[in-house]
Design an enzyme around this catalytic site. Structure first.
Site, short mmCIF file in Angstrom:
data_model
loop_
_atom_site.label_atom_id
_atom_site.label_comp_id
_atom_site.label_asym_id
_atom_site.label_seq_id
_atom_site.Cartn_x
_atom_site.Cartn_y
_atom_site.Cartn_z
N GLU A 127 0.68 -1.74 0.17
CA GLU A 127 -0.03 0.49 -0.03
C GLU A 127 0.85 1.22 0.10
O GLU A 127 1.77 1.32 0.75
CB GLU A 127 -0.92 0.21 1.30
CG GLU A 127 -2.14 0.74 1.16
CD GLU A 127 -2.96 0.47 2.56
OE1 GLU A 127 -3.36 -0.05 3.08
OE2 GLU A 127 -3.35 1.95 2.84
N ASP A 155 5.29 -13.28 11.77
CA ASP A 155 3.56 -14.51 11.94
C ASP A 155 2.80 -12.51 12.20
O ASP A 155 2.35 -12.40 12.67
CB ASP A 155 3.68 -15.11 13.19
CG ASP A 155 2.15 -15.58 12.55
OD1 ASP A 155 1.11 -15.12 11.73
OD2 ASP A 155 1.88 -17.24 12.97
N LYS A 162 -6.15 -0.01 12.11
CA LYS A 162 -5.85 -0.68 10.79
C LYS A 162 -4.58 -0.28 10.53
O LYS A 162 -4.24 -0.49 10.04
CB LYS A 162 -7.40 -1.13 9.73
CG LYS A 162 -6.28 -1.64 8.71
CD LYS A 162 -6.12 -0.88 7.30
CE LYS A 162 -5.95 -1.19 6.35
NZ LYS A 162 -5.10 -0.78 5.22
N HIS A 192 -2.34 10.07 -0.10
CA HIS A 192 -2.55 8.67 -0.42
C HIS A 192 -2.96 8.63 -2.21
O HIS A 192 -2.25 8.04 -2.65
CB HIS A 192 -3.30 8.17 0.32
CG HIS A 192 -3.80 7.14 0.55
ND1 HIS A 192 -2.51 6.23 0.56
CD2 HIS A 192 -4.57 6.28 -0.34
CE1 HIS A 192 -3.43 4.52 0.27
NE2 HIS A 192 -4.41 5.01 -0.09
P1 NAD Z 1 10.73 -22.35 16.56
O1 NAD Z 1 9.81 -23.69 16.74
O2 NAD Z 1 10.88 -22.66 15.13
O3 NAD Z 1 12.22 -21.57 16.85
C1 NAD Z 1 12.04 -21.56 18.28
C2 NAD Z 1 12.85 -22.40 18.83
O4 NAD Z 1 14.24 -21.93 18.61
C3 NAD Z 1 13.04 -22.47 20.17
O5 NAD Z 1 12.32 -23.74 20.30
C4 NAD Z 1 15.11 -22.89 20.21
O6 NAD Z 1 14.87 -23.85 20.78
C5 NAD Z 1 15.30 -22.10 19.78
N1 NAD Z 1 16.01 -21.07 20.03
C6 NAD Z 1 17.01 -21.00 19.66
N2 NAD Z 1 18.01 -19.48 20.18
C7 NAD Z 1 16.71 -19.12 20.95
C8 NAD Z 1 17.35 -18.13 21.44
N3 NAD Z 1 16.98 -17.18 22.03
N4 NAD Z 1 15.53 -17.77 22.30
C9 NAD Z 1 14.60 -18.23 21.69
N5 NAD Z 1 14.49 -19.75 21.49
C10 NAD Z 1 15.67 -20.04 21.10
O7 NAD Z 1 9.50 -21.41 16.17
P2 NAD Z 1 8.62 -21.01 17.00
O8 NAD Z 1 8.86 -18.95 17.33
O9 NAD Z 1 8.33 -21.33 18.33
O10 NAD Z 1 7.05 -21.19 16.91
C11 NAD Z 1 7.01 -19.23 15.54
C12 NAD Z 1 6.16 -19.99 14.18
O11 NAD Z 1 4.80 -20.65 14.29
C13 NAD Z 1 5.52 -18.93 13.29
O12 NAD Z 1 6.43 -19.57 12.28
C14 NAD Z 1 4.59 -19.02 13.23
O13 NAD Z 1 3.85 -18.56 12.17
C15 NAD Z 1 3.90 -20.49 13.82
N6 NAD Z 1 2.83 -20.20 14.20
C16 NAD Z 1 2.15 -20.01 15.00
C17 NAD Z 1 0.53 -20.07 15.27
C18 NAD Z 1 0.12 -19.14 16.42
O14 NAD Z 1 0.13 -17.98 15.85
N7 NAD Z 1 -1.46 -19.73 16.43
C19 NAD Z 1 0.57 -21.17 15.71
C20 NAD Z 1 1.35 -22.43 15.06
C21 NAD Z 1 2.28 -22.39 14.65
#
Ligand code: NAD
Length: 431
Positions: free
Chosen positions: A81, A280, A264, A383
């Site tokens: 946008e 996300d 928004k 805009h």
């Molecule tokens: P992930 O599982 O890919 O990564 C997280 C992992 O990174 C941790 O488990 C840890 O082992 C590692 N890590 C390394 N360095 C770290 C640090 N400094 N701090 C924390 N962890 C560290 O991702 P996630 O963050 O658990 O999940 C995010 C994804 O889940 C997004 O892609 C999202 O779109 C998706 N998702 C979202 C929903 C929702 O919003 N309802 C539901 C399901 C999945």
């Protein structure tokens, strides 16, 4: 002494000059500069989602003038946008006249939910769970990496819901500090791990075990104080602009129909940084709007107020934004999408809390830009001039034709695809 604004005047440069300036500012390598052109590869795309048939590019722009907690920064934004990048940059310029944005954030604590059914006494089941809290938290602490960074399971809360369409249920919340991860996968694994224990303790039946996007334990906050002198614009005095912005905010505070559009506008900025950094944005959207309705009535996420001196004169316009901000700098697409990695590098490789704070500052800036424009000259003028280029492109204009046709339509005040087609036909007939 005022510090130099990084990448000042970016809007006056050609795209090639901007890339060069950005490369120098952020210390980009040749490969990273090439990445700005190439983006995600087909192979990388194939690893991200299912049934991939191609890649869909969006523009990445750089918002300038951001001063956050005294730190100069530029902000990558990915959005289709027009006016958003310009609006954020303009608002940040005004905010810096009052010292920029001051930000803070809570610890990155997410909520995982467990739905327990088939219970005869919700209070008794809740008491049994609370009594076993330490044991449950120990079991939930499944991620050694997060534990190493001092994150992990923090607390258990129980929420009895006696009257749902499916009868009574107990909802167990696991609070989990996910450090630099957004944490959805981590939290989902944690609640799945402890679900059998919850069943054993209560004698109930667990159905859902899933993250809540109403991340109200993980919030970020930004505020700014713009001196009224900096608000003077055209025929409007700074006092008039401050009053008009305040009135525009009051409208959103009182009316959900207006608040939806007001919020928004905030998300225009936040989502653009979320997309740029591989976060996300659907999760952020869900959290933002649920939080905006937390009092039972949907309202504005921001607050704007007029600051007066001892004599009752308005000296500053003050803005505040506090909202859930479940963003990560590891996990998800933040590291697997090469452009997200690049965007994080441009931001100075922040940790998750710093990124969350930058994003609320952008949201506050974006909100100010929109309501200032709406409350003064109206949003359409600026805009539509930018939008005119998209209309010209949609009508088939190419190269120089795009700007020429956009300018003509803006002068005429008629920015429509049929008019763009007529102008294009005239131009191609003439040449
Ligand atoms: P992930 O599982 O890919 O990564 C997280 C992992 O990174 C941790 O488990 C840890 O082992 C590692 N890590 C390394 N360095 C770290 C640090 N400094 N701090 C924390 N962890 C560290 O991702 P996630 O963050 O658990 O999940 C995010 C994804 O889940 C997004 O892609 C999202 O779109 C998706 N998702 C979202 C929903 C929702 O919003 N309802 C539901 C399901 C999945």
């Amino acid at each position: 002494m005022t510090k130099a604004v990084p990448l000042a005047g970016l809007y006056k440069m050609s795209q090639a000059e901007r890339k060069q300036a950005l490369a120098e500012y952020a210390g980009l390598t040749e490969e990273e500069i090439a990445l700005l052109e190439a983006g995600l590869s087909p192979e990388q795309a194939d690893m991200m989602i299912e049934n991939v048939v191609g890649r869909y590019a969006l523009p990445m722009g750089i918002a300038t003038n951001f001063l956050v907690n005294g730190r100069e920064m530029v902000v990558p934004m990915v959005v289709e946008e027009p006016s958003i990048v310009a609006g954020a940059s303009y608002a940040a310029k005004l905010a810096r006249a009052g010292g920029g944005f001051q930000t803070s954030s809570s610890a990155p604590v997410m909520i995982g939910q467990i739905q327990v059914l088939g219970l005869t006494n919700l209070e008794e089941a809740a008491a049994k769970i609370k009594a076993a809290e330490a044991e449950i938290l120990h079991k939930a602490d499944h991620d050694p990496v997060i534990r190493k960074f001092s994150g992990g399971a923090r607390a258990i809360e129980c929420r009895p819901l006696p009257n749902t369409p499916a009868g009574p249920m107990l909802v167990v919340h696991l609070l989990y500090d996910t450090r630099d991860a957004m944490g959805a996968n981590t939290v989902n694994t944690a609640v799945e791990t402890i679900a059998p224990m919850i069943e054993d303790l209560t004698g109930g039946r667990v159905n859902l075990r899933i993250l809540s996007n109403l991340a109200d334990h993980r919030t970020a906050r930004a505020e700014c104080r713009i001196p009224v002198d900096a608000l003077t614009r055209g025929q409007f005095s700074g006092q008039q602009v401050a009053q008009a912005v305040f009135e525009a905010w009051a409208f959103a505070a009182a009316d959900p129909y207006r608040a939806a559009t007001h919020n928004k506008g905030i998300m225009n900025g936040i989502d653009a940084v979320a997309v740029a950094t591989g976060n996300d944005w659907r999760a952020l959207e869900a959290g933002a709007h649920a939080y905006a309705a937390r009092s039972g009535r949907y309202t504005s996420l921001t607050t704007w107020s007029l600051v007066t001196d001892g004599a009752g004169q308005v000296t500053h316009l003050q803005g505040e934004l506090e909202m859930p901000m479940a963003v990560g700098t590891v996990g998800g697409a933040t590291r697997s999408h090469p452009m997200a990695r690049l965007a994080l590098k441009i931001l100075g490789n922040p940790d998750a809390r710093t990124l969350a704070e930058i994003m609320v500052a952008v949201g506050l800036a974006q909100n100010f830009a929109a309501i200032r424009a709406l409350a003064t000259e109206g949003i359409q003028r600026g805009h539509m001039r930018l939008h005119a280029r998209q209309v010209a492109m949609a009508a088939g204009a190419q190269g120089d034709q795009i700007q020429i046709i956009a300018n003509r339509m803006a002068e005429e005040g008629v920015i429509r695809e049929d008019r763009a087609r007529e102008l294009l036909a005239e131009m191609t007939k003439d040449s």
